[in-house]
Design a protein around this motif. Structure first.
Motif, mmCIF file in Angstrom:
data_model
loop_
_atom_site.group_PDB
_atom_site.id
_atom_site.type_symbol
_atom_site.label_atom_id
_atom_site.label_comp_id
_atom_site.label_asym_id
_atom_site.label_seq_id
_atom_site.Cartn_x
_atom_site.Cartn_y
_atom_site.Cartn_z
ATOM 1 N N GLY A 3 49.432 42.996 49.925
ATOM 2 C CA GLY A 3 48.080 42.696 50.590
ATOM 3 C C GLY A 3 47.806 41.130 50.766
ATOM 4 N N LEU A 4 48.154 40.357 49.662
ATOM 5 C CA LEU A 4 47.662 39.096 49.626
ATOM 6 C C LEU A 4 48.662 38.076 50.352
ATOM 7 C CD1 LEU A 4 46.489 37.008 46.484
ATOM 8 C CD2 LEU A 4 48.358 36.064 47.958
ATOM 9 N N LEU A 5 50.024 38.388 50.249
ATOM 10 C CA LEU A 5 50.786 37.580 51.157
ATOM 11 C C LEU A 5 50.832 38.043 52.564
ATOM 12 C CD1 LEU A 5 54.097 37.243 49.076
ATOM 13 C CD2 LEU A 5 52.257 35.648 49.346
ATOM 14 N N SER A 6 50.509 39.199 52.971
ATOM 15 C CA SER A 6 50.354 39.742 54.505
ATOM 16 C C SER A 6 49.379 39.080 55.020
ATOM 17 C CB SER A 6 50.072 41.227 54.414
ATOM 18 O OG SER A 6 48.832 41.621 53.815
ATOM 19 N N VAL A 7 48.244 38.670 54.355
ATOM 20 C CA VAL A 7 47.084 37.596 55.069
ATOM 21 C C VAL A 7 47.596 36.493 55.310
ATOM 22 C CG1 VAL A 7 44.832 36.858 54.496
ATOM 23 C CG2 VAL A 7 45.239 39.286 54.010
ATOM 24 N N TYR A 8 48.173 35.834 54.262
ATOM 25 C CA TYR A 8 48.790 34.423 54.607
ATOM 26 C C TYR A 8 50.038 34.426 55.634
ATOM 27 C CZ TYR A 8 45.853 32.418 51.049
ATOM 28 O OH TYR A 8 44.725 32.118 50.597
ATOM 29 N N GLU A 9 50.477 35.439 55.932
ATOM 30 C CA GLU A 9 51.644 35.293 57.084
ATOM 31 C C GLU A 9 50.857 35.196 58.363
ATOM 32 O OE1 GLU A 9 53.954 38.969 57.318
ATOM 33 O OE2 GLU A 9 55.468 38.115 55.760
ATOM 34 N N MET A 10 49.592 35.140 58.611
ATOM 35 C CA MET A 10 49.000 34.404 59.862
ATOM 36 C C MET A 10 49.320 33.010 59.814
ATOM 37 S SD MET A 10 45.337 36.698 59.564
ATOM 38 C CE MET A 10 44.840 35.840 61.121
ATOM 39 N N LEU A 11 49.460 32.343 58.861
ATOM 40 C CA LEU A 11 50.007 31.045 58.985
ATOM 41 C C LEU A 11 51.368 30.682 59.728
ATOM 42 C CD1 LEU A 11 48.898 29.737 55.381
ATOM 43 C CD2 LEU A 11 47.549 29.481 57.283
ATOM 44 N N PRO A 12 51.352 30.010 60.137
ATOM 45 C CA PRO A 12 52.842 29.783 61.215
ATOM 46 C C PRO A 12 53.910 29.768 60.403
ATOM 47 C CG PRO A 12 51.461 27.660 61.267
ATOM 48 C CD PRO A 12 50.600 28.579 60.498
ATOM 49 N N ALA A 13 54.876 30.272 60.446
ATOM 50 C CA ALA A 13 56.284 30.459 59.981
ATOM 51 C C ALA A 13 56.067 30.770 58.321
ATOM 52 C CB ALA A 13 56.638 28.983 59.946
ATOM 53 N N PHE A 14 54.958 31.345 57.930
ATOM 54 C CA PHE A 14 54.992 31.845 56.525
ATOM 55 C C PHE A 14 55.290 33.273 56.403
ATOM 56 C CE2 PHE A 14 53.161 33.343 52.755
ATOM 57 C CZ PHE A 14 53.362 32.468 51.624
ATOM 58 N N ASP A 15 56.534 33.679 56.429
ATOM 59 C CA ASP A 15 57.045 34.944 56.810
ATOM 60 C C ASP A 15 57.967 35.440 55.470
ATOM 61 O OD1 ASP A 15 58.874 33.268 57.079
ATOM 62 O OD2 ASP A 15 59.753 34.224 59.119
ATOM 63 N N LEU A 16 57.313 35.419 54.419
ATOM 64 C CA LEU A 16 58.136 36.013 53.108
ATOM 65 C C LEU A 16 58.224 37.342 53.297
ATOM 66 C CD1 LEU A 16 59.100 34.646 50.573
ATOM 67 C CD2 LEU A 16 57.212 35.483 49.349
ATOM 68 N N LEU A 17 57.234 37.929 53.784
ATOM 69 C CA LEU A 17 57.330 39.473 53.769
ATOM 70 C C LEU A 17 58.236 39.971 55.025
ATOM 71 C CD1 LEU A 17 54.019 40.746 52.960
ATOM 72 C CD2 LEU A 17 55.688 40.998 51.524
ATOM 73 N N SER A 18 58.242 39.220 56.172
ATOM 74 C CA SER A 18 58.692 39.860 57.464
ATOM 75 C C SER A 18 60.150 39.363 57.354
ATOM 76 C CB SER A 18 58.046 39.024 58.731
ATOM 77 O OG SER A 18 58.135 37.790 58.642
ATOM 78 N N ARG A 19 60.729 38.577 56.715
ATOM 79 C CA ARG A 19 62.045 38.354 56.569
ATOM 80 C C ARG A 19 62.682 39.110 55.629
ATOM 81 N NH1 ARG A 19 63.876 32.117 56.119
ATOM 82 N NH2 ARG A 19 61.751 32.049 54.821
ATOM 83 N N ARG A 20 61.926 40.006 54.894
ATOM 84 C CA ARG A 20 62.376 41.039 53.910
ATOM 85 C C ARG A 20 62.912 40.145 52.644
ATOM 86 N NH1 ARG A 20 62.171 45.889 55.848
ATOM 87 N NH2 ARG A 20 62.052 46.183 58.067
ATOM 88 N N MET A 21 62.018 39.258 52.407
ATOM 89 C CA MET A 21 62.668 38.573 51.011
ATOM 90 C C MET A 21 62.389 39.225 49.427
ATOM 91 S SD MET A 21 61.847 34.612 52.629
ATOM 92 C CE MET A 21 61.986 33.654 51.038
ATOM 93 N N LEU A 22 61.309 39.952 49.830
ATOM 94 C CA LEU A 22 60.779 41.033 48.810
ATOM 95 C C LEU A 22 61.914 41.864 48.513
ATOM 96 C CD1 LEU A 22 57.032 40.970 49.386
ATOM 97 C CD2 LEU A 22 58.100 39.230 47.847
ATOM 98 N N THR A 23 62.588 41.815 47.368
ATOM 99 C CA THR A 23 63.560 42.804 47.144
ATOM 100 C C THR A 23 62.913 43.739 45.648
ATOM 101 O OG1 THR A 23 64.818 41.077 45.746
ATOM 102 C CG2 THR A 23 65.255 41.261 48.073
ATOM 103 N N CYS A 24 63.877 43.540 44.680
ATOM 104 C CA CYS A 24 63.287 44.140 43.476
ATOM 105 C C CYS A 24 62.062 43.721 42.901
ATOM 106 C CB CYS A 24 64.412 44.252 42.235
ATOM 107 S SG CYS A 24 64.016 44.946 41.146
ATOM 108 N N PRO A 25 60.880 44.378 42.497
ATOM 109 C CA PRO A 25 59.710 44.103 42.244
ATOM 110 C C PRO A 25 59.662 43.325 40.892
ATOM 111 C CG PRO A 25 59.572 46.167 42.253
ATOM 112 C CD PRO A 25 61.112 45.773 42.852
ATOM 113 N N LEU A 26 60.638 43.529 40.093
ATOM 114 C CA LEU A 26 60.702 43.315 38.532
ATOM 115 C C LEU A 26 61.077 41.933 38.430
ATOM 116 C CD1 LEU A 26 62.135 46.279 36.765
ATOM 117 C CD2 LEU A 26 59.695 45.707 36.735
#
Length: 382
Positions: A300-323
């Motif tokens: 939820g937190l990073l998805s809000v910051y994806e409104m910033l330009p080129a901040f796409d940690l989620l959309s580029r599927r960089m989030l893999t194993c959560p541990l």
């Protein structure tokens, strides 16, 4: 300059965040709310109940009452109480008539064992405080500062775009340059993204956090087993037979072989043990939940910051194993959301974005602010 452009300039100036104060570093929370509650209960409850037990002991005086023979004097009766309290050994007979002895010393050391329990419950939090909290404090301070700076950079970029658009004689050329800049990622924030990506491959914080919860779970289970052992072996025997025919009194014929005694504090210790055991059993699922929440991302937190330009940690599927350490940092960012000033503003923009009709023209906060600044009148329609 037109009235609309002046209004847009003032609006963008007000959108900038003030410089962070020095109190931010001191106000960061380095414990999750659930962990603070666990620390308060697991450490505070035995200390509180032990203090009540000691207060009961000091106010009531003797913790044992022995039924001395009628021919005993007052000093002899006091000696009997003292000797039986010092020994706390029950003398009895089994089914075949053989003499057996059973030590009740666990009752005598029970208040002090609860002090040991309180110290053990505090050890996982000492581990977190000295092994993980300093590094976590630096990570939170840097990430919160960079997220707020990224928001300010976006606002300043909009201010510059507004000036360039006003000075541009060909609106089509302006918007083509803007789209090309976005495609080539001129608006990105590589330091923050790469730092967060690096934290995905680190596991020091998550290892210490899991170790802390495992230690806490181990100590809770050990305490419950210890209390069960006391109840099954000792906490059903408030009366016992004491022998004082030892030492110089061993050859005295007028002293009876066994003297019945009763433990005055027995019911108090039963209530204390049942209270601690019940609460600790209820806390075991809470500890397990705290450990299992690392198995999923808080997006939820990073998805809000994806409104910033080129901040796409989620959309580029960089989030893999959560541990990993990034997930721990996201949990603590959520706990320190009051220190993240830009989140509330972007969250409000996100809500407005959801309510906007032409959502296809609003991809980032840059697009939304350009709409507010009045640039949509010159943007070509698709």
């Amino acid at each position: 300059m037109s009235l609309s452009h002046t209004a847009a300039e003032y609006m963008l100036s007000d959108a900038l965040l003030p410089d962070p104060s020095s109190s931010r570093a001191r106000g960061l929370r380095l414990e999750l709310p659930s962990d603070r509650l666990l620390k308060f209960v697991t450490v505070g409850l035995p200390l509180f109940l032990v203090s009540l037990a000691f207060a009961r002991e000091f106010s009531a005086g003797s913790q044992i009452s022995c039924f001395s023979p009628t021919n005993f004097t007052g000093k002899q009766s006091a000696y009997t109480d003292t000797a039986c309290w010092d020994s706390l050994i029950h003398h009895g007979f089994d089914a075949e008539g053989h003499a057996i002895t059973k030590s009740l010393w666990a009752l005598k050391v029970f208040p002090y064992s609860l002090l040991v329990v309180a110290v053990l419950m505090y050890l996982p939090y000492l581990l977190w405080r000295y092994a993980a909290a300093p590094a976590l404090h630096c990570d939170l301070l840097f990430i919160i500062d960079e997220l707020d700076k990224s928001y300010n950079r976006s606002v300043r970029l909009v201010q510059h775009m507004k000036k360039v658009q006003q000075a541009s004689a060909e609106p089509e050329q302006f918007w083509e340059e803007y789209e090309r800049a976005r495609r080539e990622r001129y608006f990105e924030f590589p330091l923050l993204e790469r730092y967060l990506t690096c934290k995905q491959h680190a596991h020091a914080l998550v290892f210490i956090y899991i170790l802390r919860n495992l230690l806490l779970l181990l100590f809770l289970a050990a305490t419950c087993l210890y209390l069960v052992f006391l109840h099954l072996n000792i906490f059903f025997q408030d009366e016992f037979s004491c022998s004082i025919k030892t030492g110089l009194l061993q050859a005295e014929p007028h002293i009876p072989l066994l003297i019945p005694c009763k433990l005055v504090f027995f019911s108090v210790f039963q209530i204390i043990s049942l209270s601690i055991g019940s609460v600790y059993v209820l806390l075991i699922p809470v500890v397990i939940y705290n450990a299992l929440q690392l198995c999923q991302w808080d997006k939820g937190l990073l998805s809000v910051y994806e409104m910033l330009p080129a901040f796409d940690l989620l959309s580029r599927r960089m989030l893999t194993c959560p541990l990993n350490d990034l997930n721990i940092i996201l949990l603590f960012l959520r706990a320190n959301i009051s220190e993240l000033t830009s989140f509330s503003r972007l969250n409000a923009v996100s809500a407005l974005r959801e309510a906007t009709a032409n959502k296809e023209d609003i991809d980032t906060v840059i697009d939304f602010m350009t709409l507010l600044a009045g640039l949509e009148t010159t943007k070509p329609k698709h």
